[in-house]
Design a protein around this motif. Structure first.
Motif, PDB file in Angstrom:
ATOM      1  N   UNK A 187       0.819  -1.217   0.000  1.00  6.08           N
ATOM      2  CA  UNK A 187       0.000   0.000   0.000  1.00  6.08           C
ATOM      3  C   UNK A 187       0.844   1.255   0.000  1.00  6.08           C
ATOM      4  N   UNK A 188       1.913   1.257   0.840  1.00  2.21           N
ATOM      5  CA  UNK A 188       2.808   2.420   0.896  1.00  2.21           C
ATOM      6  C   UNK A 188       3.460   2.664  -0.461  1.00  2.21           C
ATOM      7  N   UNK A 189       3.954   1.608  -1.077  1.00  2.00           N
ATOM      8  CA  UNK A 189       4.615   1.750  -2.376  1.00  2.00           C
ATOM      9  C   UNK A 189       3.635   2.244  -3.434  1.00  2.00           C
ATOM     10  N   UNK A 190       2.379   1.773  -3.342  1.00  2.00           N
ATOM     11  CA  UNK A 190       1.380   2.227  -4.303  1.00  2.00           C
ATOM     12  C   UNK A 190       1.116   3.721  -4.144  1.00  2.00           C
ATOM     13  N   UNK A 191       0.991   4.166  -2.895  1.00  2.00           N
ATOM     14  CA  UNK A 191       0.734   5.578  -2.634  1.00  2.00           C
ATOM     15  C   UNK A 191       1.913   6.433  -3.082  1.00  2.00           C
ATOM     16  N   UNK A 192       3.130   6.020  -2.701  1.00  2.00           N
ATOM     17  CA  UNK A 192       4.317   6.791  -3.063  1.00  2.00           C
ATOM     18  C   UNK A 192       4.523   6.826  -4.583  1.00  2.00           C
ATOM     19  N   UNK A 193       4.333   5.686  -5.224  1.00  2.00           N
ATOM     20  CA  UNK A 193       4.481   5.629  -6.679  1.00  2.00           C
ATOM     21  C   UNK A 193       3.464   6.523  -7.368  1.00  2.00           C
ATOM     22  N   UNK A 194       2.231   6.503  -6.859  1.00  2.00           N
ATOM     23  CA  UNK A 194       1.194   7.357  -7.431  1.00  2.00           C
ATOM     24  C   UNK A 194       1.552   8.826  -7.258  1.00  2.00           C
ATOM     25  N   UNK A 195       2.085   9.172  -6.070  1.00  2.00           N
ATOM     26  CA  UNK A 195       2.462  10.563  -5.813  1.00  2.00           C
ATOM     27  C   UNK A 195       3.582  11.014  -6.736  1.00  2.00           C
ATOM     28  N   UNK A 196       4.582  10.159  -6.918  1.00  2.00           N
ATOM     29  CA  UNK A 196       5.694  10.518  -7.806  1.00  2.00           C
ATOM     30  C   UNK A 196       5.220  10.638  -9.247  1.00  2.00           C
ATOM     31  N   UNK A 197       4.399   9.682  -9.679  1.00  2.00           N
ATOM     32  CA  UNK A 197       3.878   9.736 -11.051  1.00  2.00           C
ATOM     33  C   UNK A 197       3.052  10.996 -11.268  1.00  2.00           C
ATOM     34  N   UNK A 198       2.325  11.401 -10.233  1.00  2.00           N
ATOM     35  CA  UNK A 198       1.518  12.619 -10.343  1.00  2.00           C
ATOM     36  C   UNK A 198       2.427  13.846 -10.467  1.00  2.00           C
ATOM     37  N   UNK A 199       3.483  13.880  -9.663  1.00  2.00           N
ATOM     38  CA  UNK A 199       4.428  14.998  -9.749  1.00  2.00           C
ATOM     39  C   UNK A 199       5.063  15.073 -11.134  1.00  2.00           C
ATOM     40  N   UNK A 200       5.407  13.906 -11.673  1.00  2.00           N
ATOM     41  CA  UNK A 200       6.020  13.882 -13.008  1.00  2.00           C
ATOM     42  C   UNK A 200       5.019  14.338 -14.063  1.00  2.00           C
ATOM     43  N   UNK A 201       3.799  13.799 -13.998  1.00  2.00           N
ATOM     44  CA  UNK A 201       2.786  14.140 -15.007  1.00  2.00           C
ATOM     45  C   UNK A 201       2.397  15.612 -14.950  1.00  2.00           C
ATOM     46  N   UNK A 202       2.469  16.198 -13.761  1.00  2.00           N
ATOM     47  CA  UNK A 202       2.127  17.615 -13.601  1.00  2.00           C
ATOM     48  C   UNK A 202       3.359  18.519 -13.720  1.00  2.00           C
ATOM     49  N   UNK A 203       4.504  17.914 -14.054  1.00  2.00           N
ATOM     50  CA  UNK A 203       5.764  18.671 -14.175  1.00  2.00           C
ATOM     51  C   UNK A 203       6.128  19.407 -12.886  1.00  2.00           C
ATOM     52  N   UNK A 217      21.328  19.985   4.026  1.00  2.00           N
ATOM     53  CA  UNK A 217      22.165  20.908   4.806  1.00  2.00           C
ATOM     54  C   UNK A 217      22.052  20.634   6.303  1.00  2.00           C
ATOM     55  N   UNK A 218      20.876  20.218   6.749  1.00  2.00           N
ATOM     56  CA  UNK A 218      20.667  19.949   8.173  1.00  2.00           C
ATOM     57  C   UNK A 218      20.834  18.469   8.502  1.00  2.00           C
ATOM     58  N   UNK A 219      21.533  17.745   7.629  1.00  2.00           N
ATOM     59  CA  UNK A 219      21.861  16.339   7.853  1.00  2.00           C
ATOM     60  C   UNK A 219      20.610  15.466   8.011  1.00  2.00           C
ATOM     61  N   UNK A 220      19.542  15.828   7.340  1.00  2.00           N
ATOM     62  CA  UNK A 220      18.312  15.035   7.384  1.00  2.00           C
ATOM     63  C   UNK A 220      18.092  14.293   6.068  1.00  2.00           C
ATOM     64  N   UNK A 221      19.111  14.327   5.204  1.00  2.00           N
ATOM     65  CA  UNK A 221      18.929  13.761   3.871  1.00  2.00           C
ATOM     66  C   UNK A 221      18.784  12.248   3.872  1.00  2.00           C
ATOM     67  N   UNK A 222      19.389  11.566   4.837  1.00  2.00           N
ATOM     68  CA  UNK A 222      19.334  10.107   4.826  1.00  2.00           C
ATOM     69  C   UNK A 222      17.919   9.582   4.989  1.00  2.00           C
ATOM     70  N   UNK A 223      17.126  10.269   5.821  1.00  2.00           N
ATOM     71  CA  UNK A 223      15.747   9.824   6.014  1.00  2.00           C
ATOM     72  C   UNK A 223      14.967   9.903   4.712  1.00  2.00           C
ATOM     73  N   UNK A 224      15.222  10.947   3.916  1.00  2.00           N
ATOM     74  CA  UNK A 224      14.516  11.104   2.640  1.00  2.00           C
ATOM     75  C   UNK A 224      15.113  10.186   1.577  1.00  2.00           C
ATOM     76  N   UNK A 225      16.427  10.181   1.486  1.00  2.00           N
ATOM     77  CA  UNK A 225      17.085   9.434   0.420  1.00  2.00           C
ATOM     78  C   UNK A 225      16.905   7.932   0.590  1.00  2.00           C
ATOM     79  N   UNK A 226      17.306   7.425   1.760  1.00  2.00           N
ATOM     80  CA  UNK A 226      17.247   5.985   1.961  1.00  2.00           C
ATOM     81  C   UNK A 226      15.861   5.494   2.344  1.00  2.00           C
ATOM     82  N   UNK A 227      15.061   6.371   2.918  1.00  2.00           N
ATOM     83  CA  UNK A 227      13.717   5.954   3.326  1.00  2.00           C
ATOM     84  C   UNK A 227      12.693   5.983   2.211  1.00  2.00           C
ATOM     85  N   UNK A 228      12.875   6.876   1.223  1.00  2.00           N
ATOM     86  CA  UNK A 228      11.861   7.039   0.177  1.00  2.00           C
ATOM     87  C   UNK A 228      12.455   6.916  -1.223  1.00  2.00           C
TER      88      UNK A 228
END
Length: 528
Positions: A187-203, A217-228
């Motif tokens: 379910x999470x992957x479906x939601x995230x994939x849909x969100x990314x596809x929507x961002x791409x389709x809407x430019x 810059x605030x050393x929070x990149x790992x949560x975004x990069x490796x988590x999503x």
């Protein structure tokens, strides 16, 4: 230098919490980057569109990403929490999640085709997020269960209890992984994939830079990069051959653009160190080196956002992508994954290079405007600092001998430990033998800083002092002195409360390194 601990605000606690979460994710992913590189090499050469197609060897690609990579991540995460025992149970539980996900998708596709034989079926979901969930869940629960009968097992039965308890609990967690976790992750992957596809389709994908660049810059990149981004990118790459998501965070363009702006328009120590930092960031892939430059003037984060958005826009419009994660985020790693035939080969590489060039150019230009606009104020501030620094040098020279102003500053900077802070007198008696550089993953910037200090100590003729680098999560209490970037010191202090803690703005060339060298040299000369 750090001083006695200050009250932690709610915002700071939240930041530290996110950093800690990101560090844990990074700890699961980073040791397995070699496996991702190996997978990228297999796809580069052996798949149908590879440089040297070999159908037999190409059969490795699917099982590698679907089974091996998630299980390696699970084992690593479990081992972080509870050693080999935690790693084994985490792997068992994650395998249940993999099988459960495949079963759910097979059931869905069967029903879909029964209603419409020409419908497009769902592909496999690779359990990277599932592994990140199951690893700590399995390991922590196994650790808790072991604590229930710790010291209560009769002599001679320990191995029997240990083996069967881990096996039985692994079976239980496998069932947990098969049903609720597989359903949740799908379910999470479906939601995230849909969100990314929507961002791409809407430019709108460039808008992600508004979150990603400040987070880095605030050393929070790992949560975004490796988590999503990495799980989604790997999922997309397995289906389409490559993914633009691998370039959202790893693009070295914004960082090198910022550092080049400091090279030409900065002042003082920042300008002097920027060229070396640019080389390390761009070629070595250690992005942390440019974080302090942005933090010393937060307006520069706007330049990073502008550059990051420019790079994303370029790749989005022209189809730039990578076949696998570029780790570390150096131009060399980016080149290797961009030239991969699965990503489009040389034409794709040219697009990616263009995105790096344009992002660096935009960041450079915006940073130059900001630096030039504040140049007068910066020069005045530097003059005041120089006067203070000169006074400190004069004072040091006046009292030079067994002790110095540098040493007293260092000795006054001890971290707080349980029961109170370590004062100057206590630190004066503390024998510094083991120095640890600590960062998020314990591989990039901390390794660079440790190398710099190690060379300084060697040149000073100091012996018997070890300098190593570790991830903050792996600090084990053996360090006498811990050096971290100032954004990470609170977490390091929590992991190693009995050590002396030194905060630096820049791992490349901090004046505090000389203070550390002077301290250990003074201790040896004093016969300690």
């Amino acid at each position: 230098m750090t001083t006695a601990s200050t009250p932690t605000t709610g915002t700071n606690r939240a930041r530290v919490g996110v950093q800690r979460f990101g560090t844990f994710l990074s700890g699961m992913i980073m040791p397995n980057i070699p496996a991702l590189i190996a997978w990228g090499i297999v796809t580069m050469f052996f798949i149908e569109v590879g440089f040297t197609p070999v159908p037999a060897l190409a059969t490795i690609v699917g099982p590698f990403i679907h089974y091996l990579l998630p299980l390696l991540i699970a084992y690593t995460g479990g081992a972080i929490v509870y050693g080999v025992r935690g790693g084994v149970v985490a792997s068992i539980g994650t395998f249940g999640a993999i099988a459960g996900s495949d079963y759910l998708i097979a059931q869905f596709n069967e029903q879909l085709l029964a209603n419409d034989p020409d419908a497009s079926t769902l592909g496999q979901v690779h359990m990277f997020i599932g592994a990140m969930i199951m690893a700590p869940l399995c390991a922590y629960t196994m650790k808790w269960l072991d604590s229930l009968w710790d010291g209560k097992v009769k002599a001679g039965f320990e191995m029997l209890v240990n083996m069967f308890s881990a096996g039985i609990w692994g079976f239980v967690m496998m069932i947990v992984g098969f049903y609720p976790i597989a359903w949740l992750v799908n379910g999470i992957m479906q939601v995230l994939s849909t969100a990314v596809n929507w961002l791409v389709s809407m430019n709108l994908l460039p808008l992600t830079s508004i979150v990603i660049e400040p987070a880095k810059v605030f050393f929070l990149n790992n949560a975004i990069n490796h988590g999503v981004l990495t799980p989604l990118g790997l999922q997309q790459a397995s289906e389409e051959g490559s993914s633009i998501l691998f370039l959202l965070e790893a693009n070295p363009g914004p960082g090198v653009g910022l550092l080049l702006a400091f090279t030409f328009f900065g002042i003082g120590a920042a300008r002097a160190s920027a060229p070396g930092a640019a080389l390390i960031q761009f070629v070595g892939g250690i992005h942390e080196v440019y974080f302090p430059y942005a933090l010393m003037k937060p307006m520069l984060i706007l330049a990073l956002i502008a550059g990051g958005a420019t790079g994303v826009t370029t790749n989005m419009l022209l189809g730039g992508s990578l076949a696998a994660p570029a780790a570390p985020g150096s131009i060399i790693a980016v080149t290797g994954q961009a030239i991969n035939p699965a990503a489009g080969g040389v034409p794709n590489l040219m697009v990616v290079y263009l995105s790096v060039l344009l992002s660096a150019t935009v960041t450079f230009l915006v940073s130059a405007v900001i630096l030039r606009a504040s140049r007068r104020r910066d020069l005045e501030a530097m003059a005041a600092t120089d006067d203070a620094f000169g006074a400190a040098i004069t004072q040091t020279e006046a009292v030079k001998g067994k002790s110095s102003g540098h040493l007293e500053n260092l000795r006054g900077g001890a971290a707080t430990q349980a029961g109170g802070g370590i004062g100057a007198a206590t630190l004066a008696q503390k024998d510094i033998k083991n120095i640890v550089f600590a960062c998020d993953a314990g591989m990039g910037s901390s390794a660079m800083g440790a190398s710099v200090l190690r060379n300084k100590i060697k040149k000073a003729g100091v012996e018997g002092v070890t300098v190593v680098n570790k991830a903050i999560a792996n600090l084990d209490g053996s360090a006498d002195l811990v050096i971290t970037q100032n954004q990470l010191t609170d977490r390091a202090r929590g992991q190693a409360p009995n050590a002396v803690h030194v905060s630096v703005d820049n791992f490349m060339n901090s004046p505090k390194y000389d203070e550390v060298v002077e301290l250990v040299a003074d201790q040896q000369n004093s016969g300690k």
